[in-house]
Structure formats: C-alpha cells, structure tokens
Scaffold this motif. Sequence first.
Motif, PDB file in Angstrom:
ATOM      1  N   VAL A 118      39.507  41.441  46.577  1.00  0.00           N
ATOM      2  CA  VAL A 118      40.323  40.487  46.183  1.00  0.00           C
ATOM      3  C   VAL A 118      40.042  40.168  44.559  1.00  0.00           C
ATOM      4  O   VAL A 118      40.877  40.022  43.689  1.00  0.00           O
ATOM      5  CB  VAL A 118      40.151  39.038  46.876  1.00  0.00           C
ATOM      6  CG1 VAL A 118      40.618  37.767  46.138  1.00  0.00           C
ATOM      7  CG2 VAL A 118      40.715  39.237  48.157  1.00  0.00           C
ATOM      8  N   GLY A 119      38.738  40.460  44.097  1.00  0.00           N
ATOM      9  CA  GLY A 119      38.238  39.941  42.943  1.00  0.00           C
ATOM     10  C   GLY A 119      38.757  41.127  42.057  1.00  0.00           C
ATOM     11  O   GLY A 119      39.204  40.838  40.887  1.00  0.00           O
ATOM     12  N   SER A 120      38.553  42.422  42.326  1.00  0.00           N
ATOM     13  CA  SER A 120      39.152  43.439  41.483  1.00  0.00           C
ATOM     14  C   SER A 120      40.717  43.451  41.292  1.00  0.00           C
ATOM     15  O   SER A 120      40.955  43.703  40.114  1.00  0.00           O
ATOM     16  CB  SER A 120      38.554  44.905  41.750  1.00  0.00           C
ATOM     17  OG  SER A 120      39.025  45.046  43.257  1.00  0.00           O
ATOM     18  N   GLN A 121      41.330  42.968  42.135  1.00  0.00           N
ATOM     19  CA  GLN A 121      42.826  42.863  42.048  1.00  0.00           C
ATOM     20  C   GLN A 121      43.243  41.803  41.275  1.00  0.00           C
ATOM     21  O   GLN A 121      44.053  41.872  40.065  1.00  0.00           O
ATOM     22  CB  GLN A 121      43.478  43.085  43.434  1.00  0.00           C
ATOM     23  CG  GLN A 121      45.059  43.090  43.342  1.00  0.00           C
ATOM     24  CD  GLN A 121      45.614  42.693  44.806  1.00  0.00           C
ATOM     25  OE1 GLN A 121      45.215  43.062  45.594  1.00  0.00           O
ATOM     26  NE2 GLN A 121      46.760  41.976  44.669  1.00  0.00           N
ATOM     27  N   ALA A 122      42.679  40.580  41.540  1.00  0.00           N
ATOM     28  CA  ALA A 122      42.890  39.250  40.679  1.00  0.00           C
ATOM     29  C   ALA A 122      42.452  39.681  39.203  1.00  0.00           C
ATOM     30  O   ALA A 122      43.329  39.181  38.352  1.00  0.00           O
ATOM     31  CB  ALA A 122      42.078  38.307  41.212  1.00  0.00           C
ATOM     32  N   ARG A 123      41.270  40.390  39.108  1.00  0.00           N
ATOM     33  CA  ARG A 123      40.655  40.264  37.800  1.00  0.00           C
ATOM     34  C   ARG A 123      41.641  41.255  36.795  1.00  0.00           C
ATOM     35  O   ARG A 123      41.828  41.073  35.623  1.00  0.00           O
ATOM     36  CB  ARG A 123      39.463  41.039  37.578  1.00  0.00           C
ATOM     37  CG  ARG A 123      38.824  40.920  36.290  1.00  0.00           C
ATOM     38  CD  ARG A 123      37.422  41.702  36.203  1.00  0.00           C
ATOM     39  NE  ARG A 123      37.346  43.200  36.551  1.00  0.00           N
ATOM     40  CZ  ARG A 123      36.786  43.535  37.569  1.00  0.00           C
ATOM     41  NH1 ARG A 123      36.483  43.007  38.817  1.00  0.00           N
ATOM     42  NH2 ARG A 123      37.194  45.140  37.861  1.00  0.00           N
ATOM     43  N   ARG A 124      42.389  42.199  37.301  1.00  0.00           N
ATOM     44  CA  ARG A 124      43.538  43.024  36.406  1.00  0.00           C
ATOM     45  C   ARG A 124      44.571  42.205  36.018  1.00  0.00           C
ATOM     46  O   ARG A 124      44.776  42.242  34.705  1.00  0.00           O
ATOM     47  CB  ARG A 124      44.131  44.274  37.191  1.00  0.00           C
ATOM     48  CG  ARG A 124      42.884  45.405  37.448  1.00  0.00           C
ATOM     49  CD  ARG A 124      43.857  46.542  38.136  1.00  0.00           C
ATOM     50  NE  ARG A 124      44.315  46.411  39.390  1.00  0.00           N
ATOM     51  CZ  ARG A 124      43.525  46.697  40.495  1.00  0.00           C
ATOM     52  NH1 ARG A 124      42.452  47.202  40.297  1.00  0.00           N
ATOM     53  NH2 ARG A 124      44.098  46.516  41.864  1.00  0.00           N
ATOM     54  N   GLY A 125      45.074  41.148  36.680  1.00  0.00           N
ATOM     55  CA  GLY A 125      46.032  40.146  36.488  1.00  0.00           C
ATOM     56  C   GLY A 125      45.608  39.232  35.371  1.00  0.00           C
ATOM     57  O   GLY A 125      46.202  38.965  34.744  1.00  0.00           O
ATOM     58  N   ILE A 126      44.156  38.740  35.608  1.00  0.00           N
ATOM     59  CA  ILE A 126      43.856  37.946  34.962  1.00  0.00           C
ATOM     60  C   ILE A 126      43.455  38.165  33.322  1.00  0.00           C
ATOM     61  O   ILE A 126      43.765  37.572  32.316  1.00  0.00           O
ATOM     62  CB  ILE A 126      42.547  37.165  35.485  1.00  0.00           C
ATOM     63  CG1 ILE A 126      42.935  36.422  36.778  1.00  0.00           C
ATOM     64  CG2 ILE A 126      41.727  36.153  34.533  1.00  0.00           C
ATOM     65  CD1 ILE A 126      41.500  36.149  37.725  1.00  0.00           C
ATOM     66  N   GLU A 127      42.931  39.504  33.327  1.00  0.00           N
ATOM     67  CA  GLU A 127      42.618  39.994  32.059  1.00  0.00           C
ATOM     68  C   GLU A 127      44.085  40.086  31.206  1.00  0.00           C
ATOM     69  O   GLU A 127      44.005  39.966  30.127  1.00  0.00           O
ATOM     70  CB  GLU A 127      41.994  41.467  32.254  1.00  0.00           C
ATOM     71  CG  GLU A 127      40.539  41.141  32.696  1.00  0.00           C
ATOM     72  CD  GLU A 127      39.665  42.537  32.899  1.00  0.00           C
ATOM     73  OE1 GLU A 127      38.520  42.608  32.835  1.00  0.00           O
ATOM     74  OE2 GLU A 127      40.357  43.617  33.126  1.00  0.00           O
TER      75      GLU A 127
END
Length: 305
Positions: A265-274
Amino acid sequence: MTTFHSGFACFVGRPNAGKSTLTNALVGQKVAITSGRPQTTRHTVRGIVHRPDAQLILVDTPGLHRPRTLLGERLNALVKDTLTEVDVVGFCLPADQRVGPGDRFIAEQMSELARDGRGTPVVAVVTKADLVGKGKLAEHLMAVQALGEWADIVPVSATSGYNVDVLENVLIGHLPEGTPLYAEGELTDEPEAVMVAELVREAALEGVRDELPHSLAVVVDEIVARDEPAANGVPMLDVRVHLFVERDSQKAIIIGKGGARLRDVGSQARRGIEALLGARVYLDLHVKVAKDWQRDPKQLGKLGF
C-alpha cells in the motif's frame, strides 16, 4: 467576439457508477480516486476543465444511496447541499447494469431538483458504454429516457474516451456567461493533504474484500520538508498518515502477513503522492482501530465528516 462561460457541474449516481473516472477523463489528469469498490469518494473533489471559451468546474460527490448509518446520512446531506449550488447536474447510470431501485431513487431526487424553482438542468450520462454492444446500449438509453425528463442524454466511456468531448460540450452549454473562476493551469482546489489521504485510501482498497471500503478512513497527520539539501533539486518530504478501521480483523487485512500488504500500500501510494507533490516522499503509515466510527458522531467529527 466569443462569449466566455464558466460555472459548476456535478455528477451524481449510485455508488460505483463511474463518476470519479469521468471527472478524471474530463480534467485529463487524476484528481478523484477511482476504485472498483463502491462508496470510495467522500469529499467533494473539484476538477477544473480549462478551455479558451469556458471553464467547467466539476464537483464530484459521494454516491447517493439509501443511508444505513450516520456516515451515510451525512454523505447524502453533502450531495444534496452540492446539488443546490451547481449550474448543471450529470446523472450517471452505468450501461453494463440494468436500471434498478437505486437509480429510480436518485431519479426521484433529480425530478424534485428540477421542480424546486431553480430548474437546475439534469443531463443523463450513460457511463461505461464501451462495456456493452450497440443493441444493449440502445436498450439502456431507452430505459434511461423513460426514467425522467432530462435536458440531454449522452452515452460515454471514460476509459476509451468515447463521447467525452461531446459530454464536455453539453455540460458547458448549460453554464452561464461569466469570467474564469480559477487561474489557468489549476486542476483542483482540494487541499494537498486531502488528495494525499485519497491516494493512500485508494491503494489500501485495492484488491481487498467488500466490507472494507465503508470502514476505512484516512487522515494525514503532517507533511513536513526535511532540512537536508534537495538531491538533484528534488526536495524530500516526510508524510505521516493514519488509517482508521472499525475492527481488529480489518486492521489485520490492511497490514497483511508480516506487514507485507501495508508495505505494498505504501509503495503504491508513494508513487502517486510523489507525482502530486513533485518531491521525494518518505511515507509513514499507521493503522488504528476506531470502533464503529461510522455510527459515532464524535469520531465522525474527528475524522473530518
């Protein structure tokens, strides 16, 4: 000289009717979260469509539904408040599902809206038109026509792009003359923290069982820049987020075996947040149980509803 039109449109429809995907298709970029699970949008996300002759501000509402909890009642109230403030409403009905009781419930609300003296025009938008053949689509359009008095009926597919430009023209055709309401290039007026929370929520809902969407709330505690110098000119941000569920069993689903699911969840969300924030992000996720928060007025207030 061409006259300029500007104003607000909103999409309504039962949960999972394709409203958020359509908002993103019209704006040309992701501003609303999309999920195969119903009831994923909880905030009115405004997407802004800029044209030389018009500015269309899209207000995406939660799905209108018969409420079963206090959260459901508050979401419906939010939708109805929004409907009284827009210039045109798009009523979304997915082409791959028969017209059902939920659609009739919303059609009744739309008729009331048209009769309330302001006469807000309602455009019936048949979404997901790419998922059915021409014969089935024609049948569905006739069923939609029989549901009520519509200003227009437009079949679209947000994923293939079919008729998205037609819908844009139809919605803009119902806007009053006016000046631009937002600066050129702005795509949404949602606060960054709300959009970050939505990206985390979307990643957390991916591929989990049906009971979770209603029970998951996401709150961004802080977004802070690190003091260290930016690498290659790209700053580093610390983003701390809490995910709230209603039961221990749901917490276990979100975290997964040995924390594997939460890491995904963290790595998927991080891409969008970045991509959203234009920075490198260290994303710190914590899962907490807030027992039966959907029915508790105090907890609903704390979680922003």
